[in-house]
Design a protein around this motif. Structure first.
Motif, PDB file in Angstrom:
ATOM      1  N   LYS A 182     -12.633   4.041  -1.916  1.00 11.35           N
ATOM      2  CA  LYS A 182     -11.524   3.369  -1.257  1.00 11.35           C
ATOM      3  C   LYS A 182     -10.365   4.312  -0.983  1.00 11.35           C
ATOM      4  O   LYS A 182      -9.539   4.060  -0.110  1.00 11.35           O
ATOM      5  CB  LYS A 182     -11.020   2.201  -2.123  1.00 11.35           C
ATOM      6  CG  LYS A 182     -11.892   0.987  -2.026  1.00 11.35           C
ATOM      7  CD  LYS A 182     -11.248  -0.161  -2.751  1.00 11.35           C
ATOM      8  CE  LYS A 182     -12.042  -1.431  -2.546  1.00 11.35           C
ATOM      9  NZ  LYS A 182     -11.637  -2.463  -3.505  1.00 11.35           N
ATOM     10  N   ASP A 183     -10.256   5.356  -1.761  1.00  9.92           N
ATOM     11  CA  ASP A 183      -9.167   6.311  -1.563  1.00  9.92           C
ATOM     12  C   ASP A 183      -9.492   7.552  -2.381  1.00  9.92           C
ATOM     13  O   ASP A 183     -10.529   7.607  -3.039  1.00  9.92           O
ATOM     14  CB  ASP A 183      -7.817   5.709  -2.009  1.00  9.92           C
ATOM     15  CG  ASP A 183      -6.665   6.335  -1.235  1.00  9.92           C
ATOM     16  OD1 ASP A 183      -6.710   7.549  -0.976  1.00  9.92           O
ATOM     17  OD2 ASP A 183      -5.717   5.605  -0.884  1.00  9.92           O
ATOM     18  N   LEU A 184      -8.591   8.533  -2.342  1.00  7.02           N
ATOM     19  CA  LEU A 184      -8.745   9.677  -3.217  1.00  7.02           C
ATOM     20  C   LEU A 184      -8.418   9.265  -4.650  1.00  7.02           C
ATOM     21  O   LEU A 184      -7.848   8.200  -4.887  1.00  7.02           O
ATOM     22  CB  LEU A 184      -7.812  10.810  -2.784  1.00  7.02           C
ATOM     23  CG  LEU A 184      -8.183  11.523  -1.476  1.00  7.02           C
ATOM     24  CD1 LEU A 184      -7.117  12.534  -1.134  1.00  7.02           C
ATOM     25  CD2 LEU A 184      -9.526  12.204  -1.596  1.00  7.02           C
ATOM     26  N   GLN A 212      -8.783   2.056  -6.182  1.00  8.87           N
ATOM     27  CA  GLN A 212      -9.974   2.867  -5.900  1.00  8.87           C
ATOM     28  C   GLN A 212     -10.908   2.987  -7.096  1.00  8.87           C
ATOM     29  O   GLN A 212     -11.990   3.549  -6.973  1.00  8.87           O
ATOM     30  CB  GLN A 212      -9.573   4.242  -5.371  1.00  8.87           C
ATOM     31  CG  GLN A 212      -8.856   5.133  -6.355  1.00  8.87           C
ATOM     32  CD  GLN A 212      -7.345   4.974  -6.271  1.00  8.87           C
ATOM     33  OE1 GLN A 212      -6.853   3.884  -6.005  1.00  8.87           O
ATOM     34  NE2 GLN A 212      -6.614   6.036  -6.529  1.00  8.87           N
ATOM     35  N   ALA A 235      -2.169  -2.084   9.450  1.00 12.94           N
ATOM     36  CA  ALA A 235      -2.144  -2.876   8.221  1.00 12.94           C
ATOM     37  C   ALA A 235      -0.711  -3.165   7.789  1.00 12.94           C
ATOM     38  O   ALA A 235      -0.424  -4.225   7.249  1.00 12.94           O
ATOM     39  CB  ALA A 235      -2.885  -2.137   7.104  1.00 12.94           C
ATOM     40  N   ARG A 275      -8.057  -0.809   6.210  1.00  9.31           N
ATOM     41  CA  ARG A 275      -7.204  -0.170   5.208  1.00  9.31           C
ATOM     42  C   ARG A 275      -7.998   0.181   3.937  1.00  9.31           C
ATOM     43  O   ARG A 275      -7.814   1.228   3.341  1.00  9.31           O
ATOM     44  CB  ARG A 275      -6.020  -1.110   4.955  1.00  9.31           C
ATOM     45  CG  ARG A 275      -5.413  -1.182   3.597  1.00  9.31           C
ATOM     46  CD  ARG A 275      -4.640   0.044   3.203  1.00  9.31           C
ATOM     47  NE  ARG A 275      -4.867   0.168   1.778  1.00  9.31           N
ATOM     48  CZ  ARG A 275      -4.453   1.162   1.027  1.00  9.31           C
ATOM     49  NH1 ARG A 275      -3.797   2.150   1.552  1.00  9.31           N
ATOM     50  NH2 ARG A 275      -4.705   1.179  -0.258  1.00  9.31           N
ATOM     51  N   ASP A 276      -8.939  -0.668   3.541  1.00 10.80           N
ATOM     52  CA  ASP A 276      -9.698  -0.408   2.319  1.00 10.80           C
ATOM     53  C   ASP A 276     -11.000   0.350   2.575  1.00 10.80           C
ATOM     54  O   ASP A 276     -11.871   0.391   1.699  1.00 10.80           O
ATOM     55  CB  ASP A 276     -10.019  -1.723   1.597  1.00 10.80           C
ATOM     56  CG  ASP A 276      -8.770  -2.311   0.983  1.00 10.80           C
ATOM     57  OD1 ASP A 276      -7.850  -1.532   0.695  1.00 10.80           O
ATOM     58  OD2 ASP A 276      -8.706  -3.543   0.823  1.00 10.80           O
ATOM     59  N   LYS A 312       0.084   5.369   0.431  1.00 15.78           N
ATOM     60  CA  LYS A 312      -0.915   5.913  -0.486  1.00 15.78           C
ATOM     61  C   LYS A 312      -2.235   6.139   0.229  1.00 15.78           C
ATOM     62  O   LYS A 312      -3.167   6.681  -0.333  1.00 15.78           O
ATOM     63  CB  LYS A 312      -1.160   4.929  -1.634  1.00 15.78           C
ATOM     64  CG  LYS A 312      -0.061   4.879  -2.650  1.00 15.78           C
ATOM     65  CD  LYS A 312      -0.539   4.206  -3.917  1.00 15.78           C
ATOM     66  CE  LYS A 312      -0.807   2.732  -3.699  1.00 15.78           C
ATOM     67  NZ  LYS A 312      -1.188   2.053  -4.960  1.00 15.78           N
ATOM     68  N   HIS A 362       0.818  -1.225   0.000  1.00 12.90           N
ATOM     69  CA  HIS A 362       0.000   0.000   0.000  1.00 12.90           C
ATOM     70  C   HIS A 362       0.843   1.262   0.000  1.00 12.90           C
ATOM     71  O   HIS A 362       0.423   2.295   0.492  1.00 12.90           O
ATOM     72  CB  HIS A 362      -0.951   0.048   1.204  1.00 12.90           C
ATOM     73  CG  HIS A 362      -1.790  -1.168   1.325  1.00 12.90           C
ATOM     74  ND1 HIS A 362      -2.570  -1.613   0.306  1.00 12.90           N
ATOM     75  CD2 HIS A 362      -1.950  -2.031   2.353  1.00 12.90           C
ATOM     76  CE1 HIS A 362      -3.191  -2.705   0.707  1.00 12.90           C
ATOM     77  NE2 HIS A 362      -2.827  -2.979   1.925  1.00 12.90           N
TER      78      HIS A 362
END
Lengths: 244, 549
Positions: B116-118, A29, B25, B524-525, B36, A18
């Motif tokens: 899940k993220d940007l 994502q 994690a 984490r996700d 990230k 990650h």
């Protein structure tokens, strides 16, 4: 880059999981590559909006001062080398054409042509920088660098300006330097990005499914081109140039 | 085997603590510095931004102590100028502008829209490095020599007269500005492309809407600031009169460019705070946010108008009477969307089942203080009154009511609201409520006297002042020390909760947002399964006030 770095030990792999070290073709994502490439293009358009504001503030400043001091600005503009400026405009337009062809061949998945046109684009961009460098050198010889190599008396004696107008000439020349140097920095970044793309293309990274980096860099390249198209009239074509 | 018998009770005595979350994690320094994960980057921001806040506060402590007597108590004129400049530069560019987007926005935005993220996690990390680099750079310039121009860097003083590290500080500010710009770009792309299925535009939580509006201001305003400061740097280095009237330049050009950024920047500072309040008030009043669409569009109204009011900072700077009139009228218009928000928050409280946990106390404080700050803004938009109070403590008090009473207190509210989500632990209720109360009282005591001082004519940024102002100044300094105690309290009970606080559970406030439907701290996700959104963000069952603190 899409392959996991298999040389890492289990401990290290846990540590780097990650992190930016790993790169997947489809980032976690996103649903699919289509969504990912649309988001990337969208992000670049947003960035171009900031660039417009960035150069826009400069354009406005030059516009205001040109309005205030038309005579000094036009006299100073005449001393710039409009021939090289015009040739460089053509050079950049051609480079935009080759950039478009790179994007085209990336979409088709033609690796050979993609690399060819990317390298050609970078080469033409470098030619622009070379011409610009030569122009800077002749500016240096002609004492056109305020704050470093500048001769106030020649503007009064040869050009017939009053001594109070000399700082205005400096003002114009400073804007010329600031804007063209910032533009050259942008172009250098663009050339570097194009060269990296060529290297990644050689590593078989791009396919008709995945080539959004080429599109994104292409957009940036065109912006650099468009900025120059505004710079040419704003800086070089102010005065009434005499041909020959 | 008898081992079965032996093992089982041990397992029962130790409940599974190894739940996987973003904090455990992966391990090691590199897994943080190269991460990230938006949640980790938020934590990475939290630490230096908090440090910057306390450094900035320390400089103001010096100034407030100095101002206890009319002739000054502590600092030489030079050190005084440097202290209030350091306070302004640090607080505005390295705390107020980035804090809510970078810390709370980074953490919550993907959770709130079910992503899940940007959109660009690498860019997100890059903006953290840019912030760190800019902050360290500017701090070095401030400590090694300092700046004495005031945070506004007005020319021709900053370009010609000042002999200190003006150019170096500006470089730091520009670098940090690009960090915010990258964050804004990232947020807009994320909101456009990564909403979960069913998360339509009008199901977005209000905090997301305000971050969206803020991000547009980042994109359009930061580059102009960058150019304005770069031109000052060029003027200082090459001696060209870009802003120097003696050499054909115009100092007003700097003010135009600077305020074209810095006035919208004021709304960068307040809009996300309004978003936090719009999340917290419905939660602790157990009611749906009143007039959702009005609040959403009011955010955009404020962002849009913010670009057309900059010259109200320049009413006495020599702009034409006609343009002053236009800018005055436009500035009044900002009151409309701002008032819409305040009325909607009040209407949300009406007939709600209100409870007063720490986040709610902070946010109610925000509504009161923001209303004060906003109303006094109308005084300043009035041309005639502005002539009288321009560059006095009235202005100082006004913008501190917005920036501290508004933004800092809203940030504290947001931090207390999402702290259990970020860390999985609940802090002390008693201490946090006490801190909210002390901050509120300390704030009023510090800045209310400054309205009086300013109205009576005490100019800002003066090293000496007339003796008749002393009583109000002592009162203000006394208030600021109470405020300081209020700020220090969370520095103790929040970290204390990390180890000793009770586990918070996934939804301690019984809030309805998506971010509360995943465990605390989130995995984490973010979500085990991508959520499917079927309703708006504030569907509270009305009339049931039950929280599990």
């Amino acid at each position: 880059m899409s392959r996991e770095a298999s040389y890492l030990t289990a401990d290290l792999r846990d540590m780097f999981k990650h992190t930016i070290v790993f790169r997947e073709e489809l980032e976690e994502q996103y649903h699919d590559l289509d969504q990912q490439s649309q988001a990337a293009t969208f992000g670049m358009w947003l960035f171009l909006a900031t660039e417009v504001l960035f150069f826009g503030a400069l354009f406005m400043s030059v516009g205001i001062y040109h309005y205030l001091y038309p005579e000094a600005f036009e006299k100073a503009s005449e001393r710039l080398n409009w021939q090289i400026g015009s040739i460089n405009t053509l050079v950049l337009l051609v480079s935009s054409f080759t950039m478009v062809l790179s994007v085209h061949y990336a979409r088709l998945g033609n690796k050979g042509r993609l690399i060819l046109f990317l390298l050609l684009t970078a080469a033409i961009g470098t030619a622009f920088l070379g011409l610009k460098g030569y122009e800077y050198y002749s500016d240096y010889q002609e004492n056109l660098i305020p704050g470093w190599k500048f001769d106030s008396s020649e503007w009064v004696l040869d050009e017939g300006l009053s001594p109070t107008q000399v700082p205005q000439v400096k003002l114009f020349l400073m804007f010329y330097w600031i804007m063209t140097v910032i533009h050259a920095v942008h172009l250098t970044i663009a050339i570097t990005a194009v060269l990296i793309l060529a290297w990644l293309a050689r590593l078989e990274l791009f396919s008709p499914r995945y080539h959004s980096p080429v599109e994104v860099v292409g957009l940036y390249w065109h912006l650099v081109d468009i900025v120059w198209i505004f710079l040419l009239p704003m800086l070089y074509l102010l005065g009434t140039h005499h041909l020959g | 085997m008898p081992s079965e018998v032996l093992v089982k009770p041990i397992l029962r005595r130790r409940p599974p603590q190894v739940e996987h979350n973003y904090l455990n994690a992966s391990r090691g320094m590199a897994s943080w510095l190269l991460t990230k994960d938006h949640k980790r980057i938020a934590i990475l921001y939290l630490i230096p931004i908090t440090a910057m806040f306390f450094i900035g506060a320390l400089y103001m402590a010096l100034v407030r102590i100095h101002l206890m007597t009319p002739t000054g108590l502590l600092l030489s004129p030079d050190a005084y100028n440097k202290s209030f400049t350091a306070h302004g530069v640090i607080m505005v560019f390295f705390f107020l502008v980035p804090v809510v987007p970078a810390v709370l926005g980074n953490f919550c935005l993907p959770l709130m829209i079910g992503a899940k993220d940007l959109a660009f996690p690498r860019l997100n990390l890059l903006s953290w490095y840019l912030y760190m680099f800019g902050a360290i750079w500017a701090m070095t310039a401030i400590l090694a020599g300092g700046v004495d121009t005031g945070w506004t860097f007005y020319t021709p003083y900053s370009s010609q007269s000042s002999h200190y590290n003006v150019a170096l500080t500006m470089v730091g500010v520009v670098i940090a500005g690009f960090s915010s710009l990258a964050t804004g770009l990232n947020f807009i792309a994320t909101i456009h492309w990564l909403r979960a299925p069913g998360m339509s535009w009008f199901r977005l939580p209000m905090f997301v809407w305000t971050l969206y509006a803020t991000s547009f201001i980042f994109l359009l305003a930061v580059p102009v600031l960058a150019i304005a400061l770069i031109l000052v740097i060029v003027e200082r280095v090459f001696g060209i009169g870009i802003y120097d009237p003696a050499l054909g330049g115009d100092p007003l050009l700097f003010q135009h460019l600077f305020w074209f950024y810095s006035h919208p920047a004021v709304y960068i500072m307040i809009l996300p705070g309004m978003g936090i309040v719009s999340e917290v008030i419905p939660c602790f009043a157990r009611r749906e946010l009143f007039g959702y669409k009005f609040v959403a569009f009011a955010s955009f109204g404020i962002a849009w108008l913010s670009f057309f009011v900059w010259a109200h900072h320049m009413f006495v700077a020599g702009i034409s009477a006609y343009s002053a009139l236009v800018f005055s009228a436009l500035s009044f218009m900002v009151a409309i969307p701002s008032a819409i928000k305040v009325f909607n928050w009040t209407a949300t409280l009406y007939k709600g089942s209100i409870t007063f946990e720490a986040p709610m106390l902070f946010c109610l404080g925000f509504v009161a203080l923001f209303t004060f700050g906003g109303m006094t803004g109308l005084f300043l938009a009035t041309l005639g009154v502005d002539m009288h109070v321009h560059d006095t403590y009235f202005v100082v008090a006004h913008f501190h009511f917005i920036m501290v009473g508004g933004m800092v207190i809203a940030y504290m509210g947001g931090l207390h609201y999402w702290w259990p989500k970020m860390t999985g632990r609940m802090y002390s209720q008693w201490w946090s409520k006490l801190a909210a109360l002390i901050i509120f009282i300390g704030f009023f005591l510090t800045f209310l006297p400054q309205f009086v001082l300013g109205y009576n004519g005490m100019p800002r940024r003066y090293h000496h002042y007339a003796p008749e102002f002393q009583a109000w100044n002592v009162l203000s300094t006394a208030g600021s020390s109470i405020l300081g105690v209020g700020y220090l309290l969370p520095l103790f009970y929040l970290p204390y909760s990390l180890r000793h606080g009770p586990r918070a559970g996934s939804n301690p406030w019984r809030a309805t947002g998506l971010e509360w439907q995943t465990p605390s701290p989130p995995p984490r996700d973010n979500f085990e399964v991508t959520p499917i959104v079927v309703r708006g963000p504030y569907q509270y069952p009305q009339g049931k006030a039950q929280h599990e603190p």
